[in-house]
Design a protein around this motif. Structure first.
Motif, PDB file in Angstrom:
ATOM      1  N   ARG A  18      12.160   8.146   1.502  1.00 27.62           N
ATOM      2  CA  ARG A  18      12.655   6.916   2.139  1.00 27.62           C
ATOM      3  C   ARG A  18      11.875   5.726   1.597  1.00 27.62           C
ATOM      4  O   ARG A  18      10.644   5.733   1.612  1.00 27.62           O
ATOM      5  N   VAL A  19      12.626   4.728   1.127  1.00 28.73           N
ATOM      6  CA  VAL A  19      12.020   3.516   0.569  1.00 28.73           C
ATOM      7  C   VAL A  19      12.570   2.329   1.342  1.00 28.73           C
ATOM      8  O   VAL A  19      13.786   2.144   1.426  1.00 28.73           O
ATOM      9  N   ARG A  20      11.660   1.489   1.863  1.00 32.62           N
ATOM     10  CA  ARG A  20      12.081   0.337   2.667  1.00 32.62           C
ATOM     11  C   ARG A  20      11.414  -0.939   2.159  1.00 32.62           C
ATOM     12  O   ARG A  20      10.224  -0.960   1.869  1.00 32.62           O
ATOM     13  N   GLY A  21      12.232  -1.994   2.071  1.00 31.44           N
ATOM     14  CA  GLY A  21      11.708  -3.332   1.864  1.00 31.44           C
ATOM     15  C   GLY A  21      11.192  -3.649   0.484  1.00 31.44           C
ATOM     16  O   GLY A  21      10.427  -4.605   0.324  1.00 31.44           O
TER      17      GLY A  21
ATOM     18  N   LEU B 161       3.425   6.341   1.261  1.00 33.27           N
ATOM     19  CA  LEU B 161       2.987   5.569   0.104  1.00 33.27           C
ATOM     20  C   LEU B 161       3.176   4.099   0.421  1.00 33.27           C
ATOM     21  O   LEU B 161       4.278   3.674   0.756  1.00 33.27           O
ATOM     22  N   ARG B 162       2.077   3.330   0.334  1.00 35.06           N
ATOM     23  CA  ARG B 162       2.141   1.895   0.620  1.00 35.06           C
ATOM     24  C   ARG B 162       2.030   1.119  -0.695  1.00 35.06           C
ATOM     25  O   ARG B 162       1.043   1.256  -1.413  1.00 35.06           O
ATOM     26  N   LEU B 163       3.043   0.336  -0.961  1.00 38.62           N
ATOM     27  CA  LEU B 163       3.025  -0.539  -2.132  1.00 38.62           C
ATOM     28  C   LEU B 163       2.720  -1.956  -1.680  1.00 38.62           C
ATOM     29  O   LEU B 163       3.312  -2.444  -0.712  1.00 38.62           O
ATOM     30  N   GLU B 164       1.822  -2.613  -2.392  1.00 34.83           N
ATOM     31  CA  GLU B 164       1.422  -3.968  -2.026  1.00 34.83           C
ATOM     32  C   GLU B 164       1.359  -4.843  -3.270  1.00 34.83           C
ATOM     33  O   GLU B 164       0.955  -4.391  -4.348  1.00 34.83           O
ATOM     34  N   GLY B 165       1.781  -6.087  -3.094  1.00 36.21           N
ATOM     35  CA  GLY B 165       1.673  -7.047  -4.187  1.00 36.21           C
ATOM     36  C   GLY B 165       2.557  -6.705  -5.371  1.00 36.21           C
ATOM     37  O   GLY B 165       3.664  -6.172  -5.223  1.00 36.21           O
ATOM     38  N   GLU B 166       2.075  -6.985  -6.579  1.00 30.39           N
ATOM     39  CA  GLU B 166       2.819  -6.739  -7.811  1.00 30.39           C
ATOM     40  C   GLU B 166       2.440  -5.367  -8.362  1.00 30.39           C
ATOM     41  O   GLU B 166       1.251  -5.069  -8.532  1.00 30.39           O
ATOM     42  N   VAL B 167       3.426  -4.542  -8.633  1.00 29.16           N
ATOM     43  CA  VAL B 167       3.214  -3.191  -9.152  1.00 29.16           C
ATOM     44  C   VAL B 167       4.015  -3.035 -10.441  1.00 29.16           C
ATOM     45  O   VAL B 167       5.191  -3.413 -10.501  1.00 29.16           O
TER      46      VAL B 167
ATOM     47  N   ALA C  92       7.078  -0.662   1.564  1.00 25.29           N
ATOM     48  CA  ALA C  92       6.948  -1.618   0.458  1.00 25.29           C
ATOM     49  C   ALA C  92       7.332  -3.024   0.861  1.00 25.29           C
ATOM     50  O   ALA C  92       7.656  -3.839   0.000  1.00 25.29           O
ATOM     51  N   GLU C  93       7.283  -3.348   2.139  1.00 26.08           N
ATOM     52  CA  GLU C  93       7.693  -4.671   2.585  1.00 26.08           C
ATOM     53  C   GLU C  93       6.859  -5.735   1.892  1.00 26.08           C
ATOM     54  O   GLU C  93       5.627  -5.765   2.001  1.00 26.08           O
ATOM     55  N   GLY C  94       7.537  -6.600   1.134  1.00 25.16           N
ATOM     56  CA  GLY C  94       6.855  -7.674   0.426  1.00 25.16           C
ATOM     57  C   GLY C  94       6.351  -7.304  -0.948  1.00 25.16           C
ATOM     58  O   GLY C  94       5.886  -8.189  -1.688  1.00 25.16           O
ATOM     59  N   ALA C  95       6.422  -6.049  -1.339  1.00 24.19           N
ATOM     60  CA  ALA C  95       5.946  -5.634  -2.655  1.00 24.19           C
ATOM     61  C   ALA C  95       7.019  -5.870  -3.711  1.00 24.19           C
ATOM     62  O   ALA C  95       8.220  -5.847  -3.429  1.00 24.19           O
ATOM     63  N   VAL C  96       6.562  -6.087  -4.968  1.00 23.81           N
ATOM     64  CA  VAL C  96       7.472  -6.292  -6.092  1.00 23.81           C
ATOM     65  C   VAL C  96       7.121  -5.265  -7.164  1.00 23.81           C
ATOM     66  O   VAL C  96       5.982  -5.201  -7.633  1.00 23.81           O
ATOM     67  N   LEU C  97       8.112  -4.464  -7.534  1.00 25.73           N
ATOM     68  CA  LEU C  97       7.950  -3.475  -8.592  1.00 25.73           C
ATOM     69  C   LEU C  97       8.671  -3.986  -9.833  1.00 25.73           C
ATOM     70  O   LEU C  97       9.871  -4.271  -9.788  1.00 25.73           O
TER      71      LEU C  97
END
Length: 395
Positions: free
Chosen positions: A62-65, A20-26, A41-46
């Motif tokens: 596993r969640v990173r970054g 799962l790739r998170l990008e930008g503002e979520v 999630a490097e650089g992403a903001v939840l």
């Protein structure tokens, strides 16, 4: 995963299982239930405003970054809303997580061998930064936590590892471990917390190589070891605390190779319900107002082979305590006389010729160190007064 996939699609997030790739503002909350999922999630903001912002409810995730901002407003100490909530998350990993504006950074329950590494979080003051509950073998390592009620609070988690963390400015404890055994607390730095640090109601735990300093409030200590059996306190540095190390109803405890420097009382052995037994060996005592205070008349303390800046170097046992120190435990208002010339003369003479009552506390293999300058003596004297008052009236 149908509902979760819909949430992710609406948030503009791509899902390619098991990644799962998170990008930008979520916008949260997000609930993940796929075992073995890798979250990049490097650089992403939840961002979250209600309940837990991110929930991990399956093994091996596993969640990173990831950066998490906000969570719900629930700040109950034992059931707070958290930036990340793990339940049934055996072997999960949180790495490089950054948290702002959440009551708790990580709430970890029923998740054996889960690992939190490199967490950076500042709290809101009412809840733990990391709460670990019923999670054998869990790890919190190399993390920096500030401004929570407790930095790390753990219950019923045998084999827990706390290593290389920096814990500062918490309202109560830096680390606080309860009802656990075979715990390793290693290489952490904890300073400037409201009360100090504590390991309580467990067995065969090891506190090693930590720096515990700057806990100066009237009821503060570097470490409280309470109702522990067979635990070891080794190679730590206790500095500038009102009380360095407190043993309260602690049995078969080893206190070895520690450095006690510029504390009000370096080591205090006291009782509430049970008794104490300890071997105090190979420690350094430098610049403390009192090196040892024992107010448990039935304590079995072996004091041997320690180094003191107050030892004379003569071939006689050195007494690291005094009858005046014992009197302080019962009449704390006398703390104001602790540095008076008469008391210093009394204690100096008694150290060379121990009384029969105190002879069991004498160190027959004491090493003499050069005298230390007690630069913080006035501050520590006030801390000592507050500390003994609190111990006397705490119930």
């Amino acid at each position: 995963m149908k509902r979760a996939s819909l949430l992710l699609a609406l948030a503009g997030v791509s899902l390619a299982a098991p990644i799962l790739r998170l990008e930008g503002e979520v916008e949260g909350p997000l609930v993940l239930t796929t075992p073995g999922l890798e979250v990049e999630a490097e650089g992403a903001v939840l961002r979250g405003r209600k309940g837990h912002t991110l929930s991990l409810l399956a093994p091996g995730i596993r969640v990173r970054g990831l950066k998490v901002v906000g969570a719900g407003g629930g700040d109950d100490f034992f059931e707070p809303d958290a930036a990340v909530y793990l339940r049934g998350c055996e072997g999960c990993l949180l790495e490089g997580l950054e948290v702002e504006g959440a009551p708790a950074a990580v709430r970890l329950e029923d998740s054996p061998r889960a690992k939190v590494q490199g967490l950076r979080a500042r709290g809101l003051g009412a809840s733990p930064g990391v709460l670990v509950y019923r999670s054998p073998g869990a790890q919190v390592v190399e993390s920096h936590l500030a401004g929570f009620m407790d930095g790390i609070y753990a219950e019923y988690s045998p084999g827990l590892v706390l290593r290389g963390n920096r814990l500062t400015g918490h309202g109560r404890y830096g680390f606080h471990v309860m009802f656990s055994w075979h715990v390793r607390v290693e290489g952490n730095e904890s300073w400037g917390n409201g009360v100090g640090n504590a390991v309580m109601h467990g067995a065969e735990n090891r506190v090693r190589g930590n720096r515990l300093h700057g806990h100066r409030s009237p009821l503060a200590y570097g470490l409280l070891l309470q109702d522990e059996r067979g635990s070891q306190v080794e190679a730590n540095r206790f500095q500038e605390n009102t009380l360095g190390l407190v043993l309260l109803d602690a049995a078969q405890v080893g206190v070895r190779g520690n450095r006690f420097q510029e504390n009000g009382t370096a080591l205090r052995i006291t009782r509430e319900k049970g008794g104490n037994s300890a071997r105090v060996e190979g420690n350094l005592f430098l610049g403390n107002l009192y090196d040892l205070l024992v107010d448990d008349p039935e304590a079995k303390a072996q004091v041997v082979g320690n180094a003191y800046d107050r030892a004379s170097g003569l071939p006689v046992p050195h007494l690291p305590s005094s009858s005046f120190a014992l009197l302080l435990a019962r009449q704390p208002e006398l703390s104001l006389l602790a540095l008076s010339p008469g008391v210093l003369l009394w204690e100096g003479a008694e150290a060379q010729v121990p009384g029969l009552r105190l002879l069991s506390l004498a160190d027959p293999q004491a090493l003499a160190l050069p005298p230390s300058r007690r630069a913080h003596a006035p501050l520590l004297l006030l801390g000592l007064l507050g500390g003994v008052l609190w111990w006397r009236f705490r119930t």
